[in-house]
Design an enzyme around this catalytic site. Structure first.
Site, PDB file in Angstrom:
ATOM      1  N   ASP A  66      20.657   7.223  15.860  1.00 52.03           N
ATOM      2  CA  ASP A  66      21.713   8.262  16.126  1.00 52.03           C
ATOM      3  C   ASP A  66      21.428   9.400  15.517  1.00 52.03           C
ATOM      4  OD1 ASP A  66      24.324   7.819  17.323  1.00 52.03           O
ATOM      5  OD2 ASP A  66      25.093   8.904  15.451  1.00 52.03           O
ATOM      6  N   ASN A 125      18.145   7.201  25.874  1.00 57.68           N
ATOM      7  CA  ASN A 125      17.885   8.724  25.967  1.00 57.68           C
ATOM      8  C   ASN A 125      16.314   8.832  26.236  1.00 57.68           C
ATOM      9  OD1 ASN A 125      17.220  11.300  25.018  1.00 57.68           O
ATOM     10  ND2 ASN A 125      19.189  11.424  24.131  1.00 57.68           N
ATOM     11  N   PHE A 180      15.244  18.114  25.036  1.00 59.89           N
ATOM     12  CA  PHE A 180      16.632  17.814  25.638  1.00 59.89           C
ATOM     13  C   PHE A 180      17.606  18.188  24.847  1.00 59.89           C
ATOM     14  CE2 PHE A 180      15.137  14.570  22.463  1.00 59.89           C
ATOM     15  CZ  PHE A 180      16.623  14.072  22.119  1.00 59.89           C
ATOM     16  N   LYS A 185      14.575  11.070  23.761  1.00 52.77           N
ATOM     17  CA  LYS A 185      14.207  10.404  22.456  1.00 52.77           C
ATOM     18  C   LYS A 185      12.997   9.603  22.722  1.00 52.77           C
ATOM     19  CE  LYS A 185      18.855   9.794  20.451  1.00 52.77           C
ATOM     20  NZ  LYS A 185      19.948   8.910  20.028  1.00 52.77           N
TER      21      LYS A 185
HETATM   22  P1  ITT Z   1      20.960   6.468  22.509  1.00 60.83           P
HETATM   23  O1  ITT Z   1      20.847   5.914  23.558  1.00 60.83           O
HETATM   24  O2  ITT Z   1      19.857   6.552  21.860  1.00 60.83           O
HETATM   25  O3  ITT Z   1      22.413   6.316  21.799  1.00 60.83           O
HETATM   26  P2  ITT Z   1      22.207   9.122  22.875  1.00 60.83           P
HETATM   27  O4  ITT Z   1      21.743  10.235  23.936  1.00 60.83           O
HETATM   28  O5  ITT Z   1      23.514   8.502  23.239  1.00 60.83           O
HETATM   29  O6  ITT Z   1      21.151   8.074  23.251  1.00 60.83           O
HETATM   30  P3  ITT Z   1      23.240   9.660  20.493  1.00 60.83           P
HETATM   31  O7  ITT Z   1      24.557   9.094  20.568  1.00 60.83           O
HETATM   32  O8  ITT Z   1      22.179   9.630  19.210  1.00 60.83           O
HETATM   33  O9  ITT Z   1      22.156   9.635  21.626  1.00 60.83           O
HETATM   34  O10 ITT Z   1      23.593  11.327  20.651  1.00 60.83           O
HETATM   35  C1  ITT Z   1      22.905  12.369  20.112  1.00 60.83           C
HETATM   36  C2  ITT Z   1      23.095  13.620  21.094  1.00 60.83           C
HETATM   37  O11 ITT Z   1      22.710  14.608  19.883  1.00 60.83           O
HETATM   38  C3  ITT Z   1      22.113  13.515  22.080  1.00 60.83           C
HETATM   39  O12 ITT Z   1      22.661  13.265  23.611  1.00 60.83           O
HETATM   40  C4  ITT Z   1      21.496  14.868  22.160  1.00 60.83           C
HETATM   41  O13 ITT Z   1      22.365  15.702  22.999  1.00 60.83           O
HETATM   42  C5  ITT Z   1      21.665  15.381  20.593  1.00 60.83           C
HETATM   43  N1  ITT Z   1      20.308  15.448  20.170  1.00 60.83           N
HETATM   44  C6  ITT Z   1      19.963  14.211  19.171  1.00 60.83           C
HETATM   45  N2  ITT Z   1      18.770  14.496  18.946  1.00 60.83           N
HETATM   46  C7  ITT Z   1      18.294  15.726  19.589  1.00 60.83           C
HETATM   47  C8  ITT Z   1      16.952  16.445  19.554  1.00 60.83           C
HETATM   48  O14 ITT Z   1      16.010  16.157  19.172  1.00 60.83           O
HETATM   49  N3  ITT Z   1      16.913  17.749  20.318  1.00 60.83           N
HETATM   50  C9  ITT Z   1      18.159  17.935  20.889  1.00 60.83           C
HETATM   51  N4  ITT Z   1      19.499  17.176  20.816  1.00 60.83           N
HETATM   52  C10 ITT Z   1      19.258  16.273  20.277  1.00 60.83           C
END
Ligand code: ITT
Length: 192
Positions: free
Chosen positions: A70, A10, A151, A13
């Protein structure tokens, strides 16, 4: 420790976490610097479980100390969901905007505005050696989609005590408050 891997795909992140590590004597690398084809299945039922699945996968694949994040949003109007399913929930709509509008509508219908973001960071230093750091921030859902930064759910989340969404704030300002920065500060303290 030569290198520390942040195992995340992501970009939002990665950008936040890179800024939090700036100026430290830790050589942080991310999946932007490495090549990987397969991904772990996030089958856990909780944030710490999924963070552990990802950090363990990264450690085993690259054989370097690794951490993963996560995270997700919990919305009062949705019975505190989607939580650990935040990514799937966003992807179940045609566009992100459709998802965010739907949440705003649910909030308007129920009058329940509260929301919170949670993060679990799992650090894997050796096989079967994991440490979890947690972060949480409370706030509310905005009445419109506002802001071009951040995001995911950032354009509808206003942290408690503020009157802007995370998407209206710079990464620097979001990092002074966010669930992720709280968990990462604990991780950095662990190393120092
Ligand atoms: P990884 O590769 O790190 O797993 P991911 O996007 O799949 O990336 P997650 O499985 O933790 O990450 O999914 C969390 C979702 O929650 C992410 O796709 C965002 O849509 C949302 N999210 C998490 N943190 C956020 C933040 O700080 N601001 C806005 N949305 C967030």
């Amino acid at each position: 420790m030569e290198k520390l891997l942040f195992f995340s795909q992501n970009c939002g992140k990665i950008s936040e976490v890179q800024k939090l590590f700036k100026g430290l004597s830790i050589n942080l690398i991310s999946l932007k610097d490495l090549d990987i084809k397969n991904q772990p299945n996030e089958t856990g039922k909780s944030f710490p479980e999924n963070a552990r699945i990802k950090s363990m996968f990264g450690y085993k694949h690259f054989n370097i100390p690794c951490f993963a994040d996560d995270s997700g949003i919990c919305v009062e109007a949705l019975d505190w969901k989607p939580g650990v399913l935040s990514k799937n929930y966003l992807e179940s709509f045609e566009t992100n905007v459709d998802c965010l509008k739907n949440i705003i509508n649910q909030v308007k219908q129920t009058g329940k505005k509260k929301a919170l973001f949670k993060t679990s960071i799992c650090l894997t230093l050796k096989e079967n050696y994991h440490i979890v750091f947690e972060g949480k921030i409370e706030g509310e859902i905005s009445s419109n989609i506002i802001g071009g930064g951040g995001f995911g759910y950032d354009p509808i989340f206003i942290p408690k005590g503020h009157n802007e969404t995370f998407a209206e704030m710079s990464t620097y300002r979001k990092n002074l408050l966010s669930h992720r920065s709280i968990a990462i500060s604990k991780l950095i303290n662990f190393f120092s």
